[in-house]
Design a protein around this motif. Structure first.
Motif, PDB file in Angstrom:
ATOM      1  N   MET B   1       0.936  -1.291   0.186  1.00 22.79           N
ATOM      2  CA  MET B   1      -0.017   0.025   0.089  1.00 22.79           C
ATOM      3  C   MET B   1       0.839   1.177  -0.055  1.00 22.79           C
ATOM      4  N   ALA B   2       0.577   2.056  -0.940  1.00 23.97           N
ATOM      5  CA  ALA B   2       1.480   3.501  -1.077  1.00 23.97           C
ATOM      6  C   ALA B   2       1.112   4.550  -0.130  1.00 23.97           C
ATOM      7  N   ILE B   3       2.038   4.770   0.857  1.00 21.57           N
ATOM      8  CA  ILE B   3       1.844   5.908   1.583  1.00 21.57           C
ATOM      9  C   ILE B   3       2.238   7.186   1.003  1.00 21.57           C
ATOM     10  N   PRO B   4       1.155   8.018   0.913  1.00 22.65           N
ATOM     11  CA  PRO B   4       1.498   9.564   0.400  1.00 22.65           C
ATOM     12  C   PRO B   4       2.368  10.397   1.215  1.00 22.65           C
ATOM     13  N   PHE B   5       2.955  11.328   0.649  1.00 23.28           N
ATOM     14  CA  PHE B   5       4.023  11.942   1.395  1.00 23.28           C
ATOM     15  C   PHE B   5       4.017  13.364   0.627  1.00 23.28           C
ATOM     16  N   ASP B   6       4.392  14.418   1.365  1.00 25.71           N
ATOM     17  CA  ASP B   6       4.789  15.735   0.896  1.00 25.71           C
ATOM     18  C   ASP B   6       6.001  15.694  -0.119  1.00 25.71           C
ATOM     19  N   ARG B   7       5.927  15.894  -1.183  1.00 20.06           N
ATOM     20  CA  ARG B   7       7.384  15.949  -2.236  1.00 20.06           C
ATOM     21  C   ARG B   7       8.093  17.148  -1.961  1.00 20.06           C
ATOM     22  N   GLY B   8       7.565  18.326  -1.139  1.00 20.92           N
ATOM     23  CA  GLY B   8       8.415  19.319  -0.794  1.00 20.92           C
ATOM     24  C   GLY B   8       8.528  20.364  -1.543  1.00 20.92           C
ATOM     25  N   TYR B   9       9.657  21.054  -1.698  1.00 17.89           N
ATOM     26  CA  TYR B   9      10.028  22.216  -2.308  1.00 17.89           C
ATOM     27  C   TYR B   9      10.810  22.166  -3.529  1.00 17.89           C
ATOM     28  N   TYR B  10      10.592  21.305  -4.403  1.00 17.64           N
ATOM     29  CA  TYR B  10      11.501  20.937  -5.560  1.00 17.64           C
ATOM     30  C   TYR B  10      11.292  21.864  -6.589  1.00 17.64           C
ATOM     31  N   LYS B  11       9.892  22.618  -6.644  1.00 20.70           N
ATOM     32  CA  LYS B  11       9.566  23.448  -7.761  1.00 20.70           C
ATOM     33  C   LYS B  11       9.930  25.024  -7.448  1.00 20.70           C
ATOM     34  N   GLN B  12       9.997  25.755  -8.373  1.00 26.72           N
ATOM     35  CA  GLN B  12      10.225  27.219  -8.136  1.00 26.72           C
ATOM     36  C   GLN B  12       8.752  27.851  -8.178  1.00 26.72           C
ATOM     37  N   PRO B  13       8.517  28.669  -7.415  1.00 23.18           N
ATOM     38  CA  PRO B  13       9.683  29.673  -6.795  1.00 23.18           C
ATOM     39  C   PRO B  13       9.951  28.984  -5.371  1.00 23.18           C
ATOM     40  N   PHE B  14       9.153  27.732  -5.049  1.00 19.47           N
ATOM     41  CA  PHE B  14       9.706  27.501  -3.670  1.00 19.47           C
ATOM     42  C   PHE B  14      10.779  26.872  -3.268  1.00 19.47           C
ATOM     43  N   ALA B  15      11.648  26.209  -4.271  1.00 26.06           N
ATOM     44  CA  ALA B  15      12.998  25.853  -4.142  1.00 26.06           C
ATOM     45  C   ALA B  15      14.025  27.012  -3.654  1.00 26.06           C
ATOM     46  N   LYS B  16      13.936  27.900  -4.499  1.00 27.49           N
ATOM     47  CA  LYS B  16      14.542  29.439  -4.156  1.00 27.49           C
ATOM     48  C   LYS B  16      14.100  29.885  -3.083  1.00 27.49           C
ATOM     49  N   LEU B  17      12.846  29.736  -2.588  1.00 25.88           N
ATOM     50  CA  LEU B  17      12.391  30.760  -1.257  1.00 25.88           C
ATOM     51  C   LEU B  17      12.999  29.769  -0.149  1.00 25.88           C
ATOM     52  N   VAL B  18      12.910  28.627   0.019  1.00 24.64           N
ATOM     53  CA  VAL B  18      13.599  27.648   1.058  1.00 24.64           C
ATOM     54  C   VAL B  18      14.922  27.671   0.989  1.00 24.64           C
ATOM     55  N   SER B  19      15.772  28.143   0.151  1.00 26.10           N
ATOM     56  CA  SER B  19      17.259  28.266   0.108  1.00 26.10           C
ATOM     57  C   SER B  19      17.613  29.665   0.452  1.00 26.10           C
ATOM     58  N   GLU B  20      16.619  30.708   0.446  1.00 22.58           N
ATOM     59  CA  GLU B  20      17.000  32.030   0.817  1.00 22.58           C
ATOM     60  C   GLU B  20      16.439  32.514   2.038  1.00 22.58           C
ATOM     61  N   TYR B  21      16.233  31.545   2.938  1.00 19.43           N
ATOM     62  CA  TYR B  21      15.280  32.100   4.228  1.00 19.43           C
ATOM     63  C   TYR B  21      16.150  33.074   5.244  1.00 19.43           C
ATOM     64  N   PRO B  22      15.617  34.160   6.011  1.00 27.40           N
ATOM     65  CA  PRO B  22      16.230  35.096   6.652  1.00 27.40           C
ATOM     66  C   PRO B  22      16.789  34.270   8.026  1.00 27.40           C
ATOM     67  N   ALA B  23      18.068  34.563   8.473  1.00 26.78           N
ATOM     68  CA  ALA B  23      18.701  33.981   9.447  1.00 26.78           C
ATOM     69  C   ALA B  23      18.770  35.068  10.559  1.00 26.78           C
ATOM     70  N   GLU B  24      19.777  34.742  11.353  1.00 28.40           N
ATOM     71  CA  GLU B  24      20.150  35.843  12.835  1.00 28.40           C
ATOM     72  C   GLU B  24      19.999  37.072  12.307  1.00 28.40           C
ATOM     73  N   ASP B  25      20.491  37.709  11.102  1.00 27.78           N
ATOM     74  CA  ASP B  25      20.529  38.947  11.164  1.00 27.78           C
ATOM     75  C   ASP B  25      19.191  39.485  10.755  1.00 27.78           C
ATOM     76  N   ILE B  26      18.217  38.631  10.486  1.00 26.57           N
ATOM     77  CA  ILE B  26      16.664  39.421  10.359  1.00 26.57           C
ATOM     78  C   ILE B  26      15.800  38.765  11.712  1.00 26.57           C
ATOM     79  N   TYR B  27      16.096  37.738  12.131  1.00 26.25           N
ATOM     80  CA  TYR B  27      15.429  37.103  13.294  1.00 26.25           C
ATOM     81  C   TYR B  27      16.360  37.278  14.459  1.00 26.25           C
ATOM     82  N   PRO B  28      16.511  38.060  15.400  1.00 29.28           N
ATOM     83  CA  PRO B  28      17.296  38.019  16.523  1.00 29.28           C
ATOM     84  C   PRO B  28      17.252  36.895  17.588  1.00 29.28           C
ATOM     85  N   PRO B  29      18.145  36.546  17.631  1.00 30.86           N
ATOM     86  CA  PRO B  29      18.179  35.093  18.606  1.00 30.86           C
ATOM     87  C   PRO B  29      17.694  35.457  20.017  1.00 30.86           C
ATOM     88  N   ALA B  30      17.849  36.856  20.462  1.00 34.83           N
ATOM     89  CA  ALA B  30      17.095  37.014  21.850  1.00 34.83           C
ATOM     90  C   ALA B  30      15.626  36.712  21.794  1.00 34.83           C
TER      91      ALA B  30
END
Lengths: 273, 273
Positions: B1-30
């Protein structure tokens, strides 16, 4: 700055493979930690892999990262590949989809037809699509996995691939009772790995880097535990999951509690004290 | 029996979006738990989503499952959608990519241009590709997130979408000091949600199921905490991560230890005792 990531299993036949994995009917829960889900692979599925590595089974780091060989064994294997000039053209699969639970479970089930058949589908999918130049087995069960592939109908008629059976990367830890014994075992393992390097270096015709082969000394040196590539992990995975060691442990007062529980701990230094 | 799953962020623009997420410079760790990595979405990115839900921020379950709104808040929101006949044609994003740490961090940073700009790229990507019929904000910060989108240049010239601002699904837990207070708060929240259901039901023209609307009573009933679809999670995710509640906790003797540590525990009953 773009952060690379693994796009995962979106293409056939991998999308089909990861939706049809064997469950408890094939992997008995008495011998495998099926409750944590299967973990399938790490590395290139896009046809660029030149070396196929077969590991043994995923442990606690792997079920959190959802990619295999990201813990100590994986980093050591990554260091082995680096000495061959393979810094990204690799693909790892495991002998077992689930972590072996207790003693002897791996040996007991290495011949199970359902387990072998599914693993062989992965090997076929990789060999059909990637210009693999060498295959490496980490440990005895992985060696048997490869032999079981070679004996399968789907392997028939293919040209033979250079193959090396290496000592499993964490054999020193699992075999030694004392640190002194462990160090002796590391030396012995690295001799075995040096034989593997010498055999593989000349037959890998398309390495990623072309430095001359430098064999291991008697112990692991700086650079022998390289970071896992961000390209190998799902998007958003924290960097410490691929650069640090030992961030997940099993914990519990009873065997059942320990089996149920994984503690994930951000390594010291990632957070300000 | 096949179990469905999320294929994720392989298509544009989502592949680009998930590789360009804001890090600590935008989201302060405090103010944000950046150390656990960003968590991006849950649901359909393939152009089949009819309802866009904006949540607040991911917590401990979400950084383990690597999809948002899989904990209690997510299951309650899933139950809300079910009453609208939306069982799979949804997409969730959050106001913040990382869990808010401490008091007031969300409010302090809801206007930050870097945070808003990245979130708006996601909203644009979804609205450009999906026939969204309604937008729902869970809580006040999510409401502001939507208003900030409407005020952005990329929203200009689009036809206006039906929008509902709902009370956040775990507001009863976060606002009440006693269980009695919590039950009162649930009743109050469900009145607010019933208003939302009444407003949204007639304007969702392509539901997945077409039963007549049944409003909530004064408390959650059976069926109001539906399982998360396997289609929403990465392949190999154990079923209990989407069917059970409360399988991940933060633990530590000190605030720093608690921030560093997530304990994942397979729920009782999954393993034989």
């Amino acid at each position: 700055m773009a952060i690379p990531f693994d796009r995962g299993y979106y293409k056939q036949p991998f999308a089909k493979l990861v939706s049809e994995y064997p469950a408890e009917d094939i992997y008995p829960p008495a011998d495998f930690r099926v409750e944590w889900g299967p973990v399938f692979h790490r590395g290139r599925l896009d046809g660029s892999a030149r070396v196929l590595i077969i590991g043994q089974d995923p442990a606690q780091h792997e079920v959190v990262a959802r990619r295999i060989l990201v813990g100590t064994a994986g980093k050591r294997a990554q260091g082995f590949l680096r000495r061959l000039g393979i810094t990204r053209s690799y693909v790892f699969i495991n002998t077992f989809l689930y972590s072996v639970y207790g003693q002897g479970g791996g040996t007991r089930h290495i011949g199970d037809p359902g387990i072998t058949a599914y693993r062989n589908r992965w090997i076929k999918a990789i060999l059909d699509r990637s210009p693999i130049e060498a295959v490496v087995a980490l440990g005895g069960l992985a060696n048997t996995a490869w032999q079981n592939w070679l004996a399968s109908p789907d392997a028939a008629g293919r040209s033979s691939l250079p193959f090396q059976h290496l000592t499993h990367p964490t054999w020193p830890e699992s075999s030694a009772d004392t640190n002194a014994e462990r160090l002796v075992a590391v030396t012995k393992m690295l001799e075995n790995w040096n034989d593997g390097l010498a055999a593989l270096k000349p037959i890998i015709h398309h390495p990623d880097t072309t430095e001359p082969l430098v064999p291991y000394g008697t112990a692991f040196a700086a650079g022998d535990l390289p970071d896992i590539l961000p390209d190998d992990l799902p998007p958003g995975t924290p960097a410490w999951m691929r650069t640090e060691e030992g961030w997940a442990t099993r914990k519990g007062e009873t065997p059942l509690e320990k089996r149920r529980t994984i503690v994930v701990r951000v390594p010291k230094g990632v957070l300000p004290a």
